[in-house]
Design a protein around this motif. Structure first.
Motif, short mmCIF file in Angstrom:
data_model
loop_
_atom_site.label_atom_id
_atom_site.label_comp_id
_atom_site.label_asym_id
_atom_site.label_seq_id
_atom_site.Cartn_x
_atom_site.Cartn_y
_atom_site.Cartn_z
N LYS A 101 0.68 -1.07 0.11
CA LYS A 101 -0.25 -0.31 -0.31
C LYS A 101 0.81 1.52 0.29
O LYS A 101 0.89 2.14 -0.51
N ALA A 149 2.29 2.38 -3.24
CA ALA A 149 1.26 2.73 -4.19
C ALA A 149 0.68 4.37 -4.16
O ALA A 149 1.28 4.93 -5.44
N VAL A 150 1.15 4.51 -2.62
CA VAL A 150 0.96 6.50 -2.52
C VAL A 150 2.06 6.76 -3.60
O VAL A 150 2.42 7.55 -3.71
N ALA A 203 1.53 7.00 -6.45
CA ALA A 203 1.39 8.32 -7.74
C ALA A 203 2.23 9.70 -6.91
O ALA A 203 2.06 10.63 -7.98
N ASN A 219 -1.91 6.27 -16.12
CA ASN A 219 -2.29 5.88 -15.20
C ASN A 219 -2.96 5.10 -15.86
O ASN A 219 -2.84 3.77 -14.75
N ARG A 236 -13.11 1.83 -2.88
CA ARG A 236 -12.00 1.20 -1.92
C ARG A 236 -12.11 0.58 -0.68
O ARG A 236 -11.71 -0.93 0.02
N LYS A 240 -11.45 5.19 -9.44
CA LYS A 240 -9.95 5.99 -8.76
C LYS A 240 -9.69 6.65 -10.51
O LYS A 240 -8.81 7.25 -10.50
N ASP A 242 -8.79 10.70 -10.90
CA ASP A 242 -7.24 11.04 -11.25
C ASP A 242 -7.74 11.96 -12.44
O ASP A 242 -6.68 13.15 -12.18
N SER A 261 -4.27 12.14 -1.94
CA SER A 261 -5.53 10.99 -1.73
C SER A 261 -5.18 9.91 -1.97
O SER A 261 -6.22 9.18 -1.16
N ASP A 262 -4.27 9.63 -2.20
CA ASP A 262 -3.58 7.89 -2.50
C ASP A 262 -3.55 7.32 -1.05
O ASP A 262 -4.45 6.71 -0.55
N GLN A 313 -6.23 4.22 1.30
CA GLN A 313 -5.76 3.38 1.80
C GLN A 313 -6.56 2.89 2.72
O GLN A 313 -6.33 1.84 3.26
#
Length: 469
Positions: free
Chosen positions: A171, A174-175, A178, A195, A294, A390, A394, A413-414, A418
């Protein structure tokens, strides 16, 4: 007259041996042809993948490197998931597993809630921050995969901490990823398309890696984890070798997670003149709506893993059921990426609302008509809506957030998404293993959240409707 055999001449093969030799030869030739065909197909696929990754300026900007890195990341995650599917959820007693997973999943909220807001200032102060941050998430997973390889064999007490550490690092990746995408995006690509291309690379990486990890797990679950270890080591090197522009903060600012327009504020003391900006109302609306899909993803991941083990559908093995639901979610995610280009004319604000309501409706169907088909449909819908929501978020950030603060907006935002996933997973573990009750609670949460999003974002949605007319 008696015929005397000549010992200097080799004996003749019998008919059976001649036929057997022909069959063996034909099998060997067939195997060689299949191998050659597979190699040719593999080389062709690799060439096409490289061509697609480098298209539209992605090769020159360095985005292709991030695309390749994400494919390997997804391949490693798939290998870990396949190995743990037969150990973490199906070999440990249910009560013990749920208690330990709930404990450690609850602890995962701490770094997201406390550490995530500190990532931005840390990356500002240290050179090569983003590349090393991405590389760290890979190195941590490589180390924990090796620990897991020993834990699944010896039934070590480190099994659950290491498994959830891999989840947290995934996770965190992913942040950090981004924050890197806007710096590598070529001018010819929109951020949504960039993306989507990265997401598609992840799907391909997982699809290619899953059979290899499955074959390795037949020898033992530790071998698929060692395979994942090798993948994450390679990914660590690739992350550090990303283009230097990933670390550039020139022209960037900081976004505050406070609704109320896009008016800028003066630089805060000690921020070296970096401007600050409030989050636009449209972005806040899309972000809140995204938290619903999510949440459902995290809930289904944990709740279904234990529910299908404890109360499987008659005639189906728990592993097969879980694989079907997860496979449907993966297919839905792929469909969402593919449909992204077809939904360009639809306002993202409408898309995120439709995604949130669709999740609640299909979850209600699964709760009332619990069975294989409703569960597969729920997995498909969850994957599809999460992907579309998602990508719509974006798109909203790209459209409504000034370029100099887009990196901060994506990172924050990510982080919020999460957190929504972790909360959903925690609720899924805490629920009693009764299909109607568990899925009913998910429906209630999604329904209440949809009402909250629509009421608080009524003005944003009203402004979006005329734009679609």
């Amino acid at each position: 007259m008696v015929a005397v055999s000549d010992p200097s001449r080799p004996p003749r093969l019998s008919g059976v041996r001649r036929v057997s030799g022909r069959v063996s030869g034909a099998s060997a030739r067939g195997a060689r042809r299949v191998a050659r065909g597979t190699a040719v197909a593999g080389r062709y696929t690799a060439r096409q993948a490289r061509r697609a990754a480098n298209a539209e300026g992605a090769g020159e900007s360095g985005l292709s490197r991030l695309i390749g890195l994400h494919a390997i990341n997804a391949a490693g995650d798939a290998a870990v998931a396949i190995s743990l599917a037969g150990t973490l959820f199906f070999q440990v007693p249910t009560g013990e597993a749920r208690g330990q997973v709930a404990l450690f999943l609850g602890l995962t909220m701490l770094p997201f809630a406390i550490v995530a807001p500190l990532i931005g200032p840390i990356l500002d102060r240290f050179a090569h921050g983003r590349r090393w941050a991405i590389g760290t998430t890979m190195a941590v997973r490589a180390f924990l995969s090796w620990v897991l390889a020993g834990a699944v064999v010896t039934d070590s007490r480190w099994l659950f901490p290491a498994a959830l550490g891999v989840l947290v690092a995934s996770k965190a990746y992913a942040v950090t990823r981004a924050a890197a995408v806007p710096r590598l995006r070529p001018e010819s690509l929109t951020l949504v398309k960039a993306n989507a291309r990265i997401s598609l690379a992840g799907v391909i990486g997982a699809a290619v890696s899953a059979p290899l990890a499955g074959l390795a797990s037949l020898v033992g679950p530790e071998w698929s984890l060692r395979y994942a270890f090798a993948l994450f080591v390679v990914a660590t090197v690739l992350a550090i070798r990303l283009p230097a522009r990933v670390d550039s903060t020139l022209g960037e600012g900081e976004m505050l997670i406070l609704p109320g327009g896009d008016d800028s504020e003066p630089p805060a003391p000690g921020r070296r003149g970096r401007p600050r900006m409030r989050i636009p109302g449209t972005v806040a609306f899309a972000l809140k709506a995204n938290c619903g899909p999510r949440f459902l993803s995290g809930f289904l991941t944990m709740f279904m893993a234990f529910l299908l083990r404890e109360a499987p559908i008659e005639g189906w093995r728990p592993e097969v059921l879980l694989g079907l639901v997860i496979g449907a979610a993966g297919l839905g995610n792929t469909l969402g990426v593919a449909l992204a280009s077809l939904l360009r004319s639809v306002n993202p604000a409408i898309t995120v609302v439709v995604a949130l309501i669709a999740d609640a409706v299909v979850a209600l169907v699964a709760a009332v008509f619990y069975g294989l088909v409703p569960l597969v449909l729920l997995g498909l819908t969850a994957g599809l809506t999460q992907s579309l929501a998602k990508l719509s978020l974006d798109s909203t950030i790209q459209r409504d957030v000034r370029e100099r603060v887009q990196t901060s907006a994506f990172a924050r935002s990510d982080t919020a998404l999460q957190l929504a996933w972790v909360i959903g997973g925690f609720v899924g573990i805490a629920m009693p293993l009764r299909p109607g009750l568990g899925l009913g609670v998910a429906v209630g949460v999604l329904g209440a959240w949809a009402v909250f999003v629509l009421v608080t974002g009524r003005a944003t949605l009203q402004r979006a409707l005329p734009a679609e007319a």
